[in-house]
Design a protein around this motif. Structure first.
Motif, PDB file in Angstrom:
ATOM      1  N   GLY A  11      15.020 -14.281  34.912  1.00 29.23           N
ATOM      2  CA  GLY A  11      14.054 -14.625  33.878  1.00 29.23           C
ATOM      3  C   GLY A  11      13.492 -13.446  33.120  1.00 29.23           C
ATOM      4  N   ASN A  12      13.791 -12.220  33.557  1.00 29.47           N
ATOM      5  CA  ASN A  12      13.283 -11.025  32.880  1.00 29.47           C
ATOM      6  C   ASN A  12      14.291 -10.538  31.841  1.00 29.47           C
ATOM      7  N   VAL A  13      13.860 -10.414  30.603  1.00 34.18           N
ATOM      8  CA  VAL A  13      14.725  -9.889  29.546  1.00 34.18           C
ATOM      9  C   VAL A  13      14.900  -8.387  29.765  1.00 34.18           C
ATOM     10  N   ILE A  14      16.158  -7.938  29.886  1.00 34.07           N
ATOM     11  CA  ILE A  14      16.409  -6.506  30.104  1.00 34.07           C
ATOM     12  C   ILE A  14      17.108  -5.852  28.921  1.00 34.07           C
ATOM     13  N   ARG A  15      17.654  -6.667  28.020  1.00 32.25           N
ATOM     14  CA  ARG A  15      18.332  -6.083  26.862  1.00 32.25           C
ATOM     15  C   ARG A  15      18.387  -7.098  25.731  1.00 32.25           C
ATOM     16  N   CYS A  16      18.271  -6.589  24.503  1.00 39.01           N
ATOM     17  CA  CYS A  16      18.475  -7.408  23.306  1.00 39.01           C
ATOM     18  C   CYS A  16      19.382  -6.635  22.351  1.00 39.01           C
ATOM     19  N   PHE A  17      20.520  -7.235  22.018  1.00 36.22           N
ATOM     20  CA  PHE A  17      21.449  -6.635  21.063  1.00 36.22           C
ATOM     21  C   PHE A  17      21.250  -7.357  19.732  1.00 36.22           C
ATOM     22  N   LYS A  18      20.722  -6.638  18.738  1.00 31.90           N
ATOM     23  CA  LYS A  18      20.366  -7.258  17.464  1.00 31.90           C
ATOM     24  C   LYS A  18      21.557  -7.355  16.512  1.00 31.90           C
ATOM     25  N   ARG A  19      21.476  -8.334  15.636  1.00 28.31           N
ATOM     26  CA  ARG A  19      22.474  -8.464  14.573  1.00 28.31           C
ATOM     27  C   ARG A  19      21.986  -7.761  13.315  1.00 28.31           C
ATOM     28  N   TYR A  20      22.895  -7.015  12.689  1.00 32.34           N
ATOM     29  CA  TYR A  20      22.641  -6.400  11.387  1.00 32.34           C
ATOM     30  C   TYR A  20      23.702  -6.897  10.421  1.00 32.34           C
ATOM     31  N   THR A  30       9.360  -6.016  29.094  1.00 32.26           N
ATOM     32  CA  THR A  30      10.274  -5.968  30.241  1.00 32.26           C
ATOM     33  C   THR A  30      11.540  -5.174  29.898  1.00 32.26           C
ATOM     34  N   ILE A  31      11.948  -5.208  28.631  1.00 33.02           N
ATOM     35  CA  ILE A  31      13.085  -4.371  28.214  1.00 33.02           C
ATOM     36  C   ILE A  31      12.737  -2.899  28.402  1.00 33.02           C
ATOM     37  N   LYS A  32      11.565  -2.499  27.966  1.00 34.44           N
ATOM     38  CA  LYS A  32      11.153  -1.102  28.126  1.00 34.44           C
ATOM     39  C   LYS A  32      11.022  -0.740  29.606  1.00 34.44           C
ATOM     40  N   TRP A  33      10.527  -1.680  30.409  1.00 40.02           N
ATOM     41  CA  TRP A  33      10.399  -1.450  31.853  1.00 40.02           C
ATOM     42  C   TRP A  33      11.770  -1.209  32.480  1.00 40.02           C
ATOM     43  N   ALA A  34      12.747  -2.050  32.131  1.00 36.97           N
ATOM     44  CA  ALA A  34      14.097  -1.898  32.680  1.00 36.97           C
ATOM     45  C   ALA A  34      14.723  -0.590  32.218  1.00 36.97           C
ATOM     46  N   GLU A  35      14.545  -0.260  30.945  1.00 34.06           N
ATOM     47  CA  GLU A  35      15.126   0.981  30.419  1.00 34.06           C
ATOM     48  C   GLU A  35      14.497   2.214  31.076  1.00 34.06           C
ATOM     49  N   SER A  36      13.185   2.166  31.279  1.00 31.67           N
ATOM     50  CA  SER A  36      12.478   3.333  31.817  1.00 31.67           C
ATOM     51  C   SER A  36      12.766   3.562  33.293  1.00 31.67           C
ATOM     52  N   ASN A  37      12.951   2.473  34.038  1.00 31.43           N
ATOM     53  CA  ASN A  37      13.030   2.584  35.488  1.00 31.43           C
ATOM     54  C   ASN A  37      14.427   2.436  36.077  1.00 31.43           C
ATOM     55  N   TYR A  38      15.318   1.713  35.368  1.00 31.95           N
ATOM     56  CA  TYR A  38      16.579   1.360  36.006  1.00 31.95           C
ATOM     57  C   TYR A  38      17.817   1.619  35.156  1.00 31.95           C
ATOM     58  N   MET A  39      17.650   2.079  33.915  1.00 33.30           N
ATOM     59  CA  MET A  39      18.820   2.302  33.082  1.00 33.30           C
ATOM     60  C   MET A  39      19.604   3.510  33.573  1.00 33.30           C
ATOM     61  N   ARG A  40      20.905   3.302  33.768  1.00 35.60           N
ATOM     62  CA  ARG A  40      21.808   4.370  34.219  1.00 35.60           C
ATOM     63  C   ARG A  40      22.605   4.948  33.048  1.00 35.60           C
ATOM     64  N   TYR A  41      22.911   4.111  32.044  1.00 36.49           N
ATOM     65  CA  TYR A  41      23.732   4.560  30.927  1.00 36.49           C
ATOM     66  C   TYR A  41      23.345   3.787  29.676  1.00 36.49           C
ATOM     67  N   ASN A  42      23.249   4.528  28.566  1.00 31.56           N
ATOM     68  CA  ASN A  42      22.966   3.941  27.255  1.00 31.56           C
ATOM     69  C   ASN A  42      23.940   4.565  26.255  1.00 31.56           C
ATOM     70  N   TYR A  43      24.808   3.752  25.694  1.00 32.49           N
ATOM     71  CA  TYR A  43      25.828   4.284  24.786  1.00 32.49           C
ATOM     72  C   TYR A  43      25.225   5.006  23.596  1.00 32.49           C
ATOM     73  N   CYS A  44      24.007   4.657  23.244  1.00 32.66           N
ATOM     74  CA  CYS A  44      23.362   5.297  22.101  1.00 32.66           C
ATOM     75  C   CYS A  44      22.854   6.703  22.411  1.00 32.66           C
ATOM     76  N   GLU A  45      23.038   7.141  23.658  1.00 31.63           N
ATOM     77  CA  GLU A  45      22.666   8.500  24.032  1.00 31.63           C
ATOM     78  C   GLU A  45      23.884   9.328  24.435  1.00 31.63           C
ATOM     79  N   ASP A  46      25.085   8.804  24.169  1.00 27.99           N
ATOM     80  CA  ASP A  46      26.313   9.446  24.641  1.00 27.99           C
ATOM     81  C   ASP A  46      27.023  10.183  23.505  1.00 27.99           C
TER      82      ASP A  46
END
Length: 279
Positions: free
Chosen positions: A163-172, A248-264
């Motif tokens: 039930g916790n949102v961990i990611r949102c991929f937006k449409r452009y 909750t997205i920020k919480w997941a990113e701050s505490n549990y994110m291992r990889y983010n393609y936008c930082e690679d």
């Protein structure tokens, strides 16, 4: 005094109740085709459980008989206990295997005993993937069932865990997005030794086989390809994260994110994907 029922009558009545419950929750063979070693059973509450087996000879999976264009898809999974390094358990949507296919992934990359299982989320649009966000799961996904959800609508793709949102991929409007190709729902268990654990450094230890992943409580509230959308589809068709869900997205990113393609920057030597610079 009320008449007492015979043991045989009680047994027949009990079996009838169990059959009714099972029939009400028999989703696997009604909604999916299967491949490999797939077993079905019912738990104590009457929920059907689909079990996928992986051994040296083959993996396993099931795929939906229907194809969908937008919807909310959810399932409960209990992953491999102990040393699951090298295994990959999946819950995903895909339009097929063509070079320009669309796909929305939740992939669980097994790990050595005591190490966190990594959830890889990814989106492919017109054959363009490489949009991974990976998270260390903050619980033991083999100790009990947990709920994993994908919401796919014309505006965004939302990934949820319990039930916790961990990611949102937006449409452009000017960037590829899965919006025109119907997709089938898949669940698979396979040997990902070349990729899954520490970038392929830790393979499967086959002495622990067969490996088993259990699925239950599947639901798809979705528009069937070529058909109408179900009543109440506005609930997810227009869904965007609210302020609490962005939290909750920020919480997941701050505490549990291992990889983010936008930082690679090592991977994208010609520049990061265009969406990475947009809010």
């Amino acid at each position: 005094m009320a008449a007492r029922r015979s043991p045989l009558a009680l047994l027949v009545a009990s079996l009838a109740v169990l059959a009714a419950v099972a029939s009400a929750d028999s989703w696997l063979y009604e909604k999916f085709n299967t491949d490999g070693t797939v077993r079905a059973d019912y738990d104590a509450s009457g929920q059907q459980v689909a079990m996928l087996n992986l051994d040296r000879s083959s993996g396993a999976g099931f795929n939906s008989k229907e194809q969908y264009l937008y919807g909310e898809f959810s399932i409960q999974m209990k992953l491999i206990p102990g040393n699951s390094a090298g295994t990959v358990s999946c819950f995903y949507l895909t339009s097929g295997d063509s070079d320009d296919h669309d796909e929305i992934d939740m992939e669980f990359m097994g790990n050595s005993t005591g190490q966190p299982v990594v959830l890889n989320t990814n989106v492919w649009a017109s054959g363009d993937g490489k949009k991974e966000h990976q998270f260390d799961l903050w619980f033991d996904p083999a100790a009990d069932y947990h709920t994993y959800t994908i919401i796919w609508n014309p505006t965004n793709i939302i990934f949820k865990v319990d039930g916790n949102v961990i990611r949102c991929f937006k449409r452009y409007a000017d960037l590829p997005y899965p919006s025109s190709r119907p997709m089938a729902l898949h669940a698979t268990l396979w040997d990902g030794s070349y990729w899954a654990t520490e970038k392929g450094k830790v393979p499967i230890d086959w002495s622990g086989a067969p490996f088993v992943v259990s699925y239950r409580s599947y639901s798809a509230d979705a528009c069937v390809s070529g058909g109408a959308c179900p009543a109440g589809s506005d609930r997810w068709m227009n869904k965007q994260p609210d302020a609490a869900e962005w939290g909750t997205i920020k919480w997941a990113e701050s505490n549990y994110m291992r990889y983010n393609y936008c930082e690679d920057g090592w991977r994208f030597t010609q520049g990061l994907p265009a969406e990475c610079s947009r809010s």
